[in-house]
Design a protein around this motif. Sequence first.
Motif, PDB file in Angstrom:
ATOM      1  N   VAL A 142       0.840  -1.205   0.000  1.00 55.51           N
ATOM      2  CA  VAL A 142       0.000   0.000   0.000  1.00 55.51           C
ATOM      3  C   VAL A 142       0.875   1.256   0.000  1.00 55.51           C
ATOM      4  O   VAL A 142       0.624   2.209  -0.751  1.00 55.51           O
ATOM      5  CB  VAL A 142      -0.956   0.001   1.222  1.00 55.51           C
ATOM      6  CG1 VAL A 142      -1.669   1.347   1.348  1.00 55.51           C
ATOM      7  CG2 VAL A 142      -1.979  -1.122   1.091  1.00 55.51           C
ATOM      8  N   VAL A 143       1.908   1.246   0.829  1.00 59.74           N
ATOM      9  CA  VAL A 143       2.842   2.380   0.859  1.00 59.74           C
ATOM     10  C   VAL A 143       3.528   2.543  -0.493  1.00 59.74           C
ATOM     11  O   VAL A 143       3.707   3.670  -0.988  1.00 59.74           O
ATOM     12  CB  VAL A 143       3.885   2.193   1.986  1.00 59.74           C
ATOM     13  CG1 VAL A 143       4.933   3.307   1.944  1.00 59.74           C
ATOM     14  CG2 VAL A 143       3.208   2.159   3.346  1.00 59.74           C
ATOM     15  N   LEU A 144       3.907   1.437  -1.121  1.00 59.92           N
ATOM     16  CA  LEU A 144       4.580   1.481  -2.417  1.00 59.92           C
ATOM     17  C   LEU A 144       3.703   2.124  -3.485  1.00 59.92           C
ATOM     18  O   LEU A 144       4.161   2.971  -4.270  1.00 59.92           O
ATOM     19  CB  LEU A 144       4.979   0.067  -2.840  1.00 59.92           C
ATOM     20  CG  LEU A 144       5.640  -0.083  -4.212  1.00 59.92           C
ATOM     21  CD1 LEU A 144       6.935   0.714  -4.285  1.00 59.92           C
ATOM     22  CD2 LEU A 144       5.891  -1.561  -4.529  1.00 59.92           C
ATOM     23  N   VAL A 145       2.440   1.736  -3.525  1.00 58.21           N
ATOM     24  CA  VAL A 145       1.517   2.317  -4.510  1.00 58.21           C
ATOM     25  C   VAL A 145       1.353   3.818  -4.275  1.00 58.21           C
ATOM     26  O   VAL A 145       1.322   4.613  -5.234  1.00 58.21           O
ATOM     27  CB  VAL A 145       0.149   1.599  -4.441  1.00 58.21           C
ATOM     28  CG1 VAL A 145      -0.891   2.352  -5.263  1.00 58.21           C
ATOM     29  CG2 VAL A 145       0.286   0.171  -4.953  1.00 58.21           C
ATOM     30  N   MET A 146       1.284   4.232  -3.023  1.00 61.43           N
ATOM     31  CA  MET A 146       1.185   5.659  -2.713  1.00 61.43           C
ATOM     32  C   MET A 146       2.433   6.413  -3.171  1.00 61.43           C
ATOM     33  O   MET A 146       2.341   7.522  -3.716  1.00 61.43           O
ATOM     34  CB  MET A 146       0.976   5.854  -1.210  1.00 61.43           C
ATOM     35  CG  MET A 146      -0.373   5.380  -0.696  1.00 61.43           C
ATOM     36  SD  MET A 146      -0.526   5.509   1.106  1.00 61.43           S
ATOM     37  CE  MET A 146      -0.332   7.283   1.316  1.00 61.43           C
ATOM     38  N   VAL A 147       3.598   5.814  -2.974  1.00 58.17           N
ATOM     39  CA  VAL A 147       4.855   6.440  -3.409  1.00 58.17           C
ATOM     40  C   VAL A 147       4.872   6.623  -4.919  1.00 58.17           C
ATOM     41  O   VAL A 147       5.272   7.679  -5.442  1.00 58.17           O
ATOM     42  CB  VAL A 147       6.063   5.589  -2.958  1.00 58.17           C
ATOM     43  CG1 VAL A 147       7.353   6.094  -3.608  1.00 58.17           C
ATOM     44  CG2 VAL A 147       6.193   5.609  -1.449  1.00 58.17           C
ATOM     45  N   VAL A 148       4.428   5.601  -5.652  1.00 58.73           N
ATOM     46  CA  VAL A 148       4.421   5.665  -7.117  1.00 58.73           C
ATOM     47  C   VAL A 148       3.410   6.696  -7.615  1.00 58.73           C
ATOM     48  O   VAL A 148       3.721   7.525  -8.489  1.00 58.73           O
ATOM     49  CB  VAL A 148       4.119   4.273  -7.716  1.00 58.73           C
ATOM     50  CG1 VAL A 148       3.929   4.372  -9.230  1.00 58.73           C
ATOM     51  CG2 VAL A 148       5.246   3.294  -7.384  1.00 58.73           C
ATOM     52  N   LEU A 149       2.204   6.670  -7.056  1.00 63.02           N
ATOM     53  CA  LEU A 149       1.160   7.589  -7.511  1.00 63.02           C
ATOM     54  C   LEU A 149       1.494   9.047  -7.204  1.00 63.02           C
ATOM     55  O   LEU A 149       1.238   9.944  -8.011  1.00 63.02           O
ATOM     56  CB  LEU A 149      -0.184   7.221  -6.871  1.00 63.02           C
ATOM     57  CG  LEU A 149      -0.805   5.895  -7.330  1.00 63.02           C
ATOM     58  CD1 LEU A 149      -2.096   5.616  -6.555  1.00 63.02           C
ATOM     59  CD2 LEU A 149      -1.085   5.910  -8.836  1.00 63.02           C
ATOM     60  N   LEU A 150       2.066   9.292  -6.026  1.00 60.16           N
ATOM     61  CA  LEU A 150       2.380  10.664  -5.609  1.00 60.16           C
ATOM     62  C   LEU A 150       3.787  11.095  -6.013  1.00 60.16           C
ATOM     63  O   LEU A 150       4.180  12.235  -5.726  1.00 60.16           O
ATOM     64  CB  LEU A 150       2.223  10.787  -4.085  1.00 60.16           C
ATOM     65  CG  LEU A 150       0.820  10.480  -3.529  1.00 60.16           C
ATOM     66  CD1 LEU A 150       0.813  10.551  -2.007  1.00 60.16           C
ATOM     67  CD2 LEU A 150      -0.209  11.449  -4.120  1.00 60.16           C
TER      68      LEU A 150
END
Length: 448
Positions: A344-352
């Motif tokens: 979940v943290v990884l997806v947030m890092v990629v999106l933001l």
Amino acid sequence: MHYCRKNHRGAERGSVTGRKHHSQFNRPVIYWILNVVKFSERKKRCRMNVNHEEKSRKVWIVVLLGLLTAIGPLSMDMYLPALPIVASDLDTTASLAQLSLTACLIGLAAGQLIFGPLSDILGRKRPLLYTLAIYAVVSALCAFTANIWVFVLLRFIQGFTGAAGIVIARAAARDMYVGKELTKAFALLALVNGAAPILAPISGGLILNFGSWPVVFLVIAAIGVLLLLSVSFMFGETLDESNRSEGNVFAVIKTFGDLFKDKVFMGIAFTQALIMTAMFAYIAGSPFVLQNIYGVSPQQFSLIFAMNGLGIIVAAQAAGRLSSFMHEVRILLMGVLMSVTGSVVLVMVVLLELSLLPMLIALILVVSSVGLVTTTAFSLGMQNQKKSAGSASAFLGLLPFIGGAIVSPIVGMAGDKAAWPLGLVIILCSMAALIIFLGFVKQQPAID
């Protein structure tokens, strides 16, 4: 007179002997108690020395088994820092360079499927000797190829023969241990095995300072030779002939059929396979994401990769310690939840489009969860296996490599400067692992 004197002397001698014999029985009771205690202590010390020697011997064998399970990470991770250089030197694309990783993963999967059941039939040592010899030769040949397709083929053979070490090592551990001791043995395997993802990329990065990627494969070949010699002289057969399976194809098919019918076993197998698949996505995608997007050098990448490998070791040892007072199922759930959090943290890092530090935090959560998951999953999955330990080990090891072979080219399909495929694959794998765990493992009374 002579007769009487003679008999008198005999009587005297007899009386002395009698008194001496009689005095032994007239000694205090405490004398006999102390002698019994001393004898018991000597016997106990002797038994303790034998047990200590046996325990030490088993520990060294487990260390060797850990080195054999490290063949997988060694075959994949050591040349990871050079993956972009391989693509350039062989005049090919990033996706085709990653195909060599896929080929190795397919070989590792197929090899476990073959050599696991084979070791149940022939024993553990003989298949190890033949496959390690081939592994060393093929690793050396990888260094001299100039064609990407020949390189991919050799990588498949390298993975196929190296798989024997992985699957047989786990089966041998099951031959030697049961119950929570088996969990602790797998934790020790993970300790040795976990050092490979740390040392392999660092060694690969150091080698690149003095040579190119072919030297990496020559070093891998030398390690294969050392393992071959170690197995020849240090490893004894762990599977007695009385515990071996029947030597025919139908028996092997029946064994796998029994495993397929075991819903708990299948749930455990797919849970750990999906967590491992997420890690394989990281292995295939992180060199390009970290080096091409975040500007990390090959040496810095090796250090980052080593830190994540250290996370696996720490998590695996924590699983071994926790198993003394916590059920392995709960530890397995902790590992799955750690992977979900990291994804979940990884997806947030990629999106933001966040900086490098949040990316590294996400990756270390995803990768470290492997230590908790694999240690407990292999112990739980192989608890009830005896004659089919090799087949169970093969199936547990097969699924992750199939998953890795599928996702490795996917994470590079959007180009070498796109991170979203990596995030998408990892979060899908983590969520699917959690769903399978809750549906097939957590709710089973046999496990709870």
